[in-house]
Design a protein around this motif. Structure first.
Motif, PDB file in Angstrom:
ATOM      1  N   SER B  62      49.650  28.469  26.236  1.00  0.00           N
ATOM      2  CA  SER B  62      48.354  29.064  25.876  1.00  0.00           C
ATOM      3  C   SER B  62      47.939  30.075  26.938  1.00  0.00           C
ATOM      4  N   PHE B  63      47.104  31.004  26.531  1.00  0.00           N
ATOM      5  CA  PHE B  63      46.526  31.981  27.455  1.00  0.00           C
ATOM      6  C   PHE B  63      45.276  32.559  26.816  1.00  0.00           C
ATOM      7  N   SER B  64      44.491  33.281  27.608  1.00  0.00           N
ATOM      8  CA  SER B  64      43.319  33.968  27.052  1.00  0.00           C
ATOM      9  C   SER B  64      43.440  35.457  27.327  1.00  0.00           C
ATOM     10  N   VAL B  65      42.817  36.249  26.450  1.00  0.00           N
ATOM     11  CA  VAL B  65      42.725  37.694  26.656  1.00  0.00           C
ATOM     12  C   VAL B  65      41.239  38.027  26.718  1.00  0.00           C
ATOM     13  N   ASN B  66      40.797  38.417  27.907  1.00  0.00           N
ATOM     14  CA  ASN B  66      39.378  38.696  28.149  1.00  0.00           C
ATOM     15  C   ASN B  66      39.177  40.194  28.278  1.00  0.00           C
ATOM     16  N   ILE B  67      38.133  40.710  27.626  1.00  0.00           N
ATOM     17  CA  ILE B  67      37.844  42.155  27.682  1.00  0.00           C
ATOM     18  C   ILE B  67      36.697  42.382  28.666  1.00  0.00           C
ATOM     19  N   PRO B  68      37.000  42.923  29.844  1.00  0.00           N
ATOM     20  CA  PRO B  68      35.918  43.222  30.800  1.00  0.00           C
ATOM     21  C   PRO B  68      35.206  44.516  30.424  1.00  0.00           C
ATOM     22  N   SER B  69      33.983  44.677  30.896  1.00  0.00           N
ATOM     23  CA  SER B  69      33.244  45.922  30.659  1.00  0.00           C
ATOM     24  C   SER B  69      33.293  46.803  31.908  1.00  0.00           C
ATOM     25  N   VAL B  70      32.891  48.064  31.750  1.00  0.00           N
ATOM     26  CA  VAL B  70      33.043  49.052  32.833  1.00  0.00           C
ATOM     27  C   VAL B  70      32.406  48.610  34.150  1.00  0.00           C
ATOM     28  N   GLU B  71      31.323  47.834  34.080  1.00  0.00           N
ATOM     29  CA  GLU B  71      30.691  47.427  35.344  1.00  0.00           C
ATOM     30  C   GLU B  71      31.550  46.428  36.124  1.00  0.00           C
ATOM     31  N   MET B  72      32.586  45.889  35.464  1.00  0.00           N
ATOM     32  CA  MET B  72      33.489  44.942  36.135  1.00  0.00           C
ATOM     33  C   MET B  72      34.769  45.630  36.614  1.00  0.00           C
ATOM     34  N   VAL B  73      34.743  46.948  36.754  1.00  0.00           N
ATOM     35  CA  VAL B  73      35.993  47.672  37.022  1.00  0.00           C
ATOM     36  C   VAL B  73      36.632  47.290  38.360  1.00  0.00           C
ATOM     37  N   LYS B  74      35.818  47.041  39.383  1.00  0.00           N
ATOM     38  CA  LYS B  74      36.404  46.678  40.686  1.00  0.00           C
ATOM     39  C   LYS B  74      37.135  45.335  40.596  1.00  0.00           C
ATOM     40  N   GLU B  75      36.469  44.343  40.004  1.00  0.00           N
ATOM     41  CA  GLU B  75      37.081  43.014  39.874  1.00  0.00           C
ATOM     42  C   GLU B  75      38.332  43.085  38.996  1.00  0.00           C
ATOM     43  N   THR B  76      38.242  43.902  37.929  1.00  0.00           N
ATOM     44  CA  THR B  76      39.369  44.021  36.997  1.00  0.00           C
ATOM     45  C   THR B  76      40.578  44.635  37.684  1.00  0.00           C
ATOM     46  N   ASP B  77      40.355  45.715  38.404  1.00  0.00           N
ATOM     47  CA  ASP B  77      41.455  46.381  39.104  1.00  0.00           C
ATOM     48  C   ASP B  77      42.027  45.468  40.196  1.00  0.00           C
ATOM     49  N   TYR B  78      41.141  44.783  40.890  1.00  0.00           N
ATOM     50  CA  TYR B  78      41.540  43.873  41.975  1.00  0.00           C
ATOM     51  C   TYR B  78      42.508  42.796  41.475  1.00  0.00           C
ATOM     52  N   CYS B  79      42.257  42.276  40.286  1.00  0.00           N
ATOM     53  CA  CYS B  79      43.108  41.204  39.730  1.00  0.00           C
ATOM     54  C   CYS B  79      44.523  41.692  39.413  1.00  0.00           C
ATOM     55  N   GLY B  80      44.713  43.009  39.416  1.00  0.00           N
ATOM     56  CA  GLY B  80      46.050  43.563  39.243  1.00  0.00           C
ATOM     57  C   GLY B  80      46.710  43.911  40.573  1.00  0.00           C
ATOM     58  N   LEU B  81      45.910  43.896  41.641  1.00  0.00           N
ATOM     59  CA  LEU B  81      46.423  44.294  42.959  1.00  0.00           C
ATOM     60  C   LEU B  81      46.913  43.114  43.782  1.00  0.00           C
ATOM     61  N   VAL B  82      46.343  41.937  43.533  1.00  0.00           N
ATOM     62  CA  VAL B  82      46.685  40.765  44.352  1.00  0.00           C
ATOM     63  C   VAL B  82      47.253  39.663  43.458  1.00  0.00           C
ATOM     64  N   SER B  83      48.057  38.802  44.053  1.00  0.00           N
ATOM     65  CA  SER B  83      48.715  37.735  43.299  1.00  0.00           C
ATOM     66  C   SER B  83      47.972  36.410  43.448  1.00  0.00           C
ATOM     67  N   GLY B  84      47.991  35.642  42.379  1.00  0.00           N
ATOM     68  CA  GLY B  84      47.432  34.293  42.409  1.00  0.00           C
ATOM     69  C   GLY B  84      48.175  33.369  43.369  1.00  0.00           C
ATOM     70  N   LYS B  85      49.354  33.777  43.776  1.00  0.00           N
ATOM     71  CA  LYS B  85      50.095  33.027  44.810  1.00  0.00           C
ATOM     72  C   LYS B  85      49.331  33.048  46.131  1.00  0.00           C
ATOM     73  N   ASP B  86      48.655  34.172  46.380  1.00  0.00           N
ATOM     74  CA  ASP B  86      48.020  34.397  47.682  1.00  0.00           C
ATOM     75  C   ASP B  86      46.506  34.241  47.646  1.00  0.00           C
TER      76      ASP B  86
END
Lengths: 188, 188
Positions: B62-86
Motif C-alpha cells: 500500500s501507499f498514498s499519493v498526496n497532492i501538496p499545494s504551492v505554499e508547501m513547495v519548500k517541504e515538498t522539494d525537501y522530501c525529494g532532497l533527503v532520504s528517509g534513511k537519514d
C-alpha cells in the motif's frame, strides 16, 4: 476539514496528448490525458480496449505522444470524441514520420515523442502501453537557450473532476533547490 | 521548424506528489512527479531502486499519493532532497491513516489518495508500482459544489526540462465538449 469523496482519481492536472499510431496502414490520432512517466525515458499510457488505436500500437510496436498547444484545443478534443473507425482524423493535421518509420507524428504539435513499445499490461478494461522514447522533436520557437520552454509550448492541461481544460500558469520556484532552505533551517 | 533534441522526456507539466509509505513501521514521504494514471482508478508510479520508500510499499502493499499545494513547495522539494534513511521526514507533517491502515497520508495536503498495490514492474533502475485507489480524502474548502476545484487545490506542477515548479493557470474550455464545434463544422 477532510472529507471522503470515494475512490476518485485526483492526479491532475495532466498534460493532454494526441497519441499517434498507424492503424490499417494509415495514421490515426487519439486524445489521451491518462498517461505518465515510468522508469527513465519511458511513457505509460492507458487506452480503453474498445478503441481503434490499440491494434495499430500492437501491430507496429510503436506510437507517438504529441503535445498540442492551447490553440489546438478544438482539434484535440475532437480526436477524443470520434473514432478512427468512422473518421479520418489524420486529415486534420500534417503527419510526419521519424526514426521508427511507423509512429505518425503531428507537425502542428510543438512537441512530439516517438516511442518504441516495450511492455503491454492487460487490465480488465484497458491496455497499459509502456513505450521507450527513441527521439523527441520540438519546434525551434519553443526552445529558450536550447531548453524546452513550456510557457511557449502552452500545453492543454486536463482536469477530469470538472471536465475542463486549463492553461499552465507561472514558473515560481526551482526544483531540487527551493527545499534546501528548509534543510539549512533544520540543521542550524 | 522542427529540431531533434534527443530522447528527451517532455510529458510535462506533471503534478508533484508526496508519496507516503510505512517503512520500518514509521511513516515516510518521498517527492514523486513521475506518476500517471493507468486503467480505471489506478495510479502508476516509478521510483528509483535505491530509494528508501520501496521496501515499505512492497512490505505493506500500500501507499498514498498526496497532492501538496504551492505554499508547501519548500517541504515538498525537501522530501525529494533527503532520504528517509537519514531524516525523519514525517515530522514535517501531521500524518493520518485511512481504510488500509498502512498508507500514511499528509493532513496538510489538500488531496490524499489511498492506494492498494496491485502490480510491480521491474525496470532496470526503477520499480514501477501500480496502485488501485481505495479512497480519496479532500479538504472541504477545496470543493466547489461538491467537485474538486484545482484552482483551490493549487497544485505544484513540475517541468523537468527547466527544473522548475509552475502554478496552474486558468480554466479555458470544456473537455469532451469544445471539439463538438469542429464535428458540426465538418458535417455541415
Amino acid at each position: 476539514m477532510k472529507t471522503t469523496i470515494g475512490a476518485q482519481t485526483c492526479l491532475y492536472p495532466m498534460p493532454t496528448t494526441l497519441v499517434g499510431a498507424n492503424v490499417n496502414g494509415k495514421p490515426n490520432y487519439i486524445t489521451i490525458a491518462h498517461a505518465g512517466l515510468m522508469s527513465a525515458g519511458c511513457i505509460a499510457l492507458s487506452i480503453n480496449k474498445v478503441r481503434y488505436t490499440n491494434a495499430g500500437i500492437k501491430e507496429n510496436e510503436s506510437f507517438s505522444v504529441n503535445i498540442p498547444s492551447v490553440e489546438m484545443v478544438k482539434e484535440t478534443d475532437y480526436c477524443g470524441l470520434v473514432s478512427g473507425k468512422d473518421v479520418d482524423k489524420a486529415e486534420l493535421f500534417e503527419t510526419f514520420y521519424g526514426k521508427l518509420g511507423t509512429a505518425p507524428m503531428i507537425q502542428e504539435c510543438p512537441i512530439n515523442m516517438e516511442c518504441r513499445l516495450i511492455q503491454t499490461i492487460d487490465f480488465p478494461k484497458h491496455y497499459g502501453f509502456i513505450g521507450e522514447i527513441v527521439e523527441t522533436y520540438c519546434d525551434e520557437q519553443c526552445l529558450t537557450e536550447g531548453v524546452v520552454d513550456f510557457s511557449k509550448v502552452q500545453p492543454i492541461l486536463l482536469v477530469r473532476n470538472d471536465q475542463s481544460y486549463w492553461k499552465l500558469g507561472d514558473r515560481f520556484a526551482k526544483a531540487w533547490d527551493v527545499g534546501k532552505q528548509l534543510e539549512v533551517q533544520k540543521s542550524s
